[in-house]
Scaffold this active site. Structure first.
Site, PDB file in Angstrom:
ATOM      1  CG  ASP A  32     100.786  -7.403  48.334  1.00 14.14           C
ATOM      2  OD1 ASP A  32     101.898  -6.939  48.037  1.00 14.14           O
ATOM      3  OD2 ASP A  32      99.955  -7.773  47.477  1.00 14.14           O
ATOM      4  CG  PHE A  81     105.779   0.304  47.979  1.00 14.64           C
ATOM      5  CD1 PHE A  81     106.648   0.964  47.126  1.00 14.64           C
ATOM      6  CD2 PHE A  81     106.235  -0.067  49.233  1.00 14.64           C
ATOM      7  CE1 PHE A  81     107.950   1.249  47.513  1.00 14.64           C
ATOM      8  CE2 PHE A  81     107.537   0.212  49.633  1.00 14.64           C
ATOM      9  CZ  PHE A  81     108.386   0.864  48.776  1.00 14.64           C
ATOM     10  CB  SER A 125     105.863   7.776  38.895  1.00 12.42           C
ATOM     11  OG  SER A 125     106.334   7.664  37.584  1.00 12.42           O
ATOM     12  CE1 TYR A 150     101.579   4.154  38.193  1.00  9.33           C
ATOM     13  CE2 TYR A 150     102.743   5.349  36.469  1.00  9.33           C
ATOM     14  CZ  TYR A 150     102.741   4.727  37.695  1.00  9.33           C
ATOM     15  OH  TYR A 150     103.894   4.693  38.428  1.00  9.33           O
ATOM     16  CE  LYS A 154     101.897   5.732  41.651  1.00 10.97           C
ATOM     17  NZ  LYS A 154     101.796   5.146  42.999  1.00 10.97           N
ATOM     18  CG  ASN A 179     112.402   4.348  33.542  1.00 12.59           C
ATOM     19  OD1 ASN A 179     112.296   5.557  33.688  1.00 12.59           O
ATOM     20  ND2 ASN A 179     111.768   3.694  32.592  1.00 12.59           N
TER      21      ASN A 179
HETATM   22  C1  UD1 Z   1     106.700   3.998  32.373  1.00  9.41           C
HETATM   23  C2  UD1 Z   1     106.133   5.206  33.058  1.00  9.41           C
HETATM   24  C3  UD1 Z   1     106.600   5.300  34.471  1.00  9.41           C
HETATM   25  C4  UD1 Z   1     106.302   4.039  35.187  1.00  9.41           C
HETATM   26  C5  UD1 Z   1     107.002   2.915  34.476  1.00  9.41           C
HETATM   27  C6  UD1 Z   1     106.779   1.610  35.192  1.00  9.41           C
HETATM   28  C7  UD1 Z   1     105.697   7.171  31.734  1.00  9.41           C
HETATM   29  C8  UD1 Z   1     106.275   8.353  31.055  1.00  9.41           C
HETATM   30  N1  UD1 Z   1     106.559   6.398  32.351  1.00  9.41           N
HETATM   31  O1  UD1 Z   1     108.061   4.284  32.156  1.00  9.41           O
HETATM   32  O2  UD1 Z   1     105.962   6.344  35.138  1.00  9.41           O
HETATM   33  O3  UD1 Z   1     106.732   4.146  36.519  1.00  9.41           O
HETATM   34  O4  UD1 Z   1     106.525   2.842  33.150  1.00  9.41           O
HETATM   35  O5  UD1 Z   1     105.638   0.963  34.775  1.00  9.41           O
HETATM   36  O6  UD1 Z   1     104.518   6.963  31.716  1.00  9.41           O
HETATM   37  N2  UD1 Z   1     110.883   0.179  25.312  1.00  9.41           N
HETATM   38  C9  UD1 Z   1     111.167  -0.482  24.141  1.00  9.41           C
HETATM   39  N3  UD1 Z   1     110.667  -1.739  23.976  1.00  9.41           N
HETATM   40  C10 UD1 Z   1     109.917  -2.369  24.924  1.00  9.41           C
HETATM   41  C11 UD1 Z   1     109.633  -1.680  26.119  1.00  9.41           C
HETATM   42  C12 UD1 Z   1     110.137  -0.405  26.278  1.00  9.41           C
HETATM   43  O7  UD1 Z   1     111.834   0.039  23.264  1.00  9.41           O
HETATM   44  O8  UD1 Z   1     109.481  -3.505  24.690  1.00  9.41           O
HETATM   45  C13 UD1 Z   1     111.430   1.531  25.520  1.00  9.41           C
HETATM   46  C14 UD1 Z   1     110.369   2.589  25.749  1.00  9.41           C
HETATM   47  O9  UD1 Z   1     109.955   3.141  24.541  1.00  9.41           O
HETATM   48  C15 UD1 Z   1     111.117   3.571  26.645  1.00  9.41           C
HETATM   49  C16 UD1 Z   1     112.066   2.691  27.438  1.00  9.41           C
HETATM   50  O10 UD1 Z   1     112.194   1.483  26.706  1.00  9.41           O
HETATM   51  O11 UD1 Z   1     111.877   4.445  25.864  1.00  9.41           O
HETATM   52  C17 UD1 Z   1     111.562   2.374  28.829  1.00  9.41           C
HETATM   53  O12 UD1 Z   1     110.238   1.901  28.759  1.00  9.41           O
HETATM   54  P1  UD1 Z   1     109.468   1.316  30.027  1.00  9.41           P
HETATM   55  O13 UD1 Z   1     110.330   0.334  30.724  1.00  9.41           O
HETATM   56  O14 UD1 Z   1     108.124   0.863  29.572  1.00  9.41           O
HETATM   57  O15 UD1 Z   1     109.328   2.545  31.015  1.00  9.41           O
HETATM   58  P2  UD1 Z   1     108.751   4.015  30.763  1.00  9.41           P
HETATM   59  O16 UD1 Z   1     107.767   4.034  29.660  1.00  9.41           O
HETATM   60  O17 UD1 Z   1     109.909   4.935  30.699  1.00  9.41           O
END
Ligand code: UD1
Length: 336
Positions: A32, A81, A125, A150, A154, A179
């Site tokens: 790491d 990882f 992912s 990103y 992948k 997620n």
């Molecule tokens: C993204 C990536 C995924 C990556 C992951 C970890 C995509 C499609 N997905 O997932 O590949 O492994 O990040 O970094 O690129 N949200 C809010 N408010 C916030 C943050 C998030 O409403 O402050 C919502 C987002 O709009 C989404 C959900 O919560 O609908 C999850 O978001 P997030 O945790 O950032 O993960 P992803 O975008 O799904």
């Protein structure tokens, strides 16, 4: 017992997987570069398991050092990882993402080839699917053009590994995470976002802890049951366990194909508002949030068909969303 190299083993999913490996009796070596992780995680791993993995601090982009590691350490398998993972950052620093995620992988594979390492697990992912046409998403769903650099790393990483397995007669499993959330039940290790979190769960726990004033919910005009986007939130220890199962499959030569892919998700999608409600119940706190515009690049919905992992790896997630969120909250409370 076999010795396993875990690259990025002090990171979020890496550290939880190291714990599972050690608890299962594997010997572990970690590489790491501490670019997005902390050295104290090594002590925490020892506190949880009573065992201290070997630790090597360097960057896989250093090809000479990577070769030297394999020349000096005999390992039976690799779980890879180590990579940069912030979607937003990758959009403004694409070259850094391509270099970190692809050059690191290529150096690792060169060394694996030269030192006859046959078993490799790769961190992939669900982002490789983009907005899938059909839900739940199974492994046969088409790979669409990724939204982010990103995501492209992948997709490319998977292509490279597929060729590598075929040409050099290796066994490889790519695990496509949905997620990942939560922390080890001991609350000794968990997610450690640098700066303002991009991901939903650390933003929620930091808001509940008073570190952030308010959570922004990105959009309530999606075509979903409550208008907010749907994701499949999978507990990090369940994920860690899938890596051990995948590794055992390879070590026992039980794999059917040289290159195999598995979705790792719960199979159930939750909306952002459902996650907030589950968190409030799990933590006994009230969350301050407001609805704002959609976040560019976000998809409407993604959740896994995990039947392939169940059938072939014997893996089924065991932890509920509420329980996962409770561990995330317990971990957050140790960070203040
Ligand atoms: C993204 C990536 C995924 C990556 C992951 C970890 C995509 C499609 N997905 O997932 O590949 O492994 O990040 O970094 O690129 N949200 C809010 N408010 C916030 C943050 C998030 O409403 O402050 C919502 C987002 O709009 C989404 C959900 O919560 O609908 C999850 O978001 P997030 O945790 O950032 O993960 P992803 O975008 O799904």
């Amino acid at each position: 017992m076999p010795k396993i190299l875990v690259t990025g083993g002090l990171g979020y999913i890496g550290s939880h997987t190291v714990v599972e490996l050690l608890n299962d009796g594997f010997e572990v070596a970690i590489i790491d570069d501490l670019s997005n992780s902390e050295r104290f995680v090594l002590d925490r791993i020892e506190e949880i398991t009573g065992k201290k993995p070997d630790f090597f601090e360097f960057d896989l982009k250093d090809q000479e050092r990577t070769n030297q590691f394999f020349a000096e350490n005999k390992v039976d398998g690799v779980i890879h990882f180590a990579a940069s993972k912030a979607v937003g950052e990758s959009m403004v620093k694409p070259l850094i993402y391509y270099r970190n995620n692809l050059v690191g992988l290529l150096n690792l594979l060169d060394a694996a080839k030269d030192h006859h390492i046959d078993n490799i697990i790769f961190s992939s992912s669900c982002t490789v699917y983009g907005q899938a046409d059909e839900l739940p998403i199974d492994e046969k769903a088409p790979i669409k053009k990724a939204e982010s650099s990103y995501g492209k790393t992948k997709q490319m990483g998977e292509e490279i590994l597929e060729d590598f397995a075929r040409v050099f007669d290796k066994k490889i499993i790519a695990l496509r995470y949905f997620n990942p959330i939560g922390a080890h039940p001991s609350a000794l290790i968990g997610e450690l976002p640098k700066g303002v979190p991009n991901n939903l769960i650390p933003f929620i726990t930091q808001t509940a802890a008073g570190i952030r004033e308010q959570l922004s919910v990105f959009g309530d005009d999606y075509p979903t049951r409550d208008g907010t986007a749907i994701r499949d939130y999978i507990y990090v220890m369940d994920l860690a366990n899938a890596h051990v199962k995948g590794l055992k499959r390879l070590l026992a030569d039980e794999n059917v194909d040289q290159y195999e892919i598995y979705n790792l998700g719960t199979g159930t999608g939750s909306t952002v508002l459902e996650v907030i409600q589950a968190f409030e119940e799990a933590s006994g706190t009230k969350l301050n949030y407001k609805i704002v515009d959609r976040r560019p690049g976000d998809i409407t919905a993604a959740y896994a068909d995990n039947t392939k992992a169940a059938k072939e790896l014997g893996w089924t997630p065991e932890t509920s969303l509420e329980e996962s969120l409770r561990t995330a909250w317990e971990w957050q409370k140790t960070l203040d």
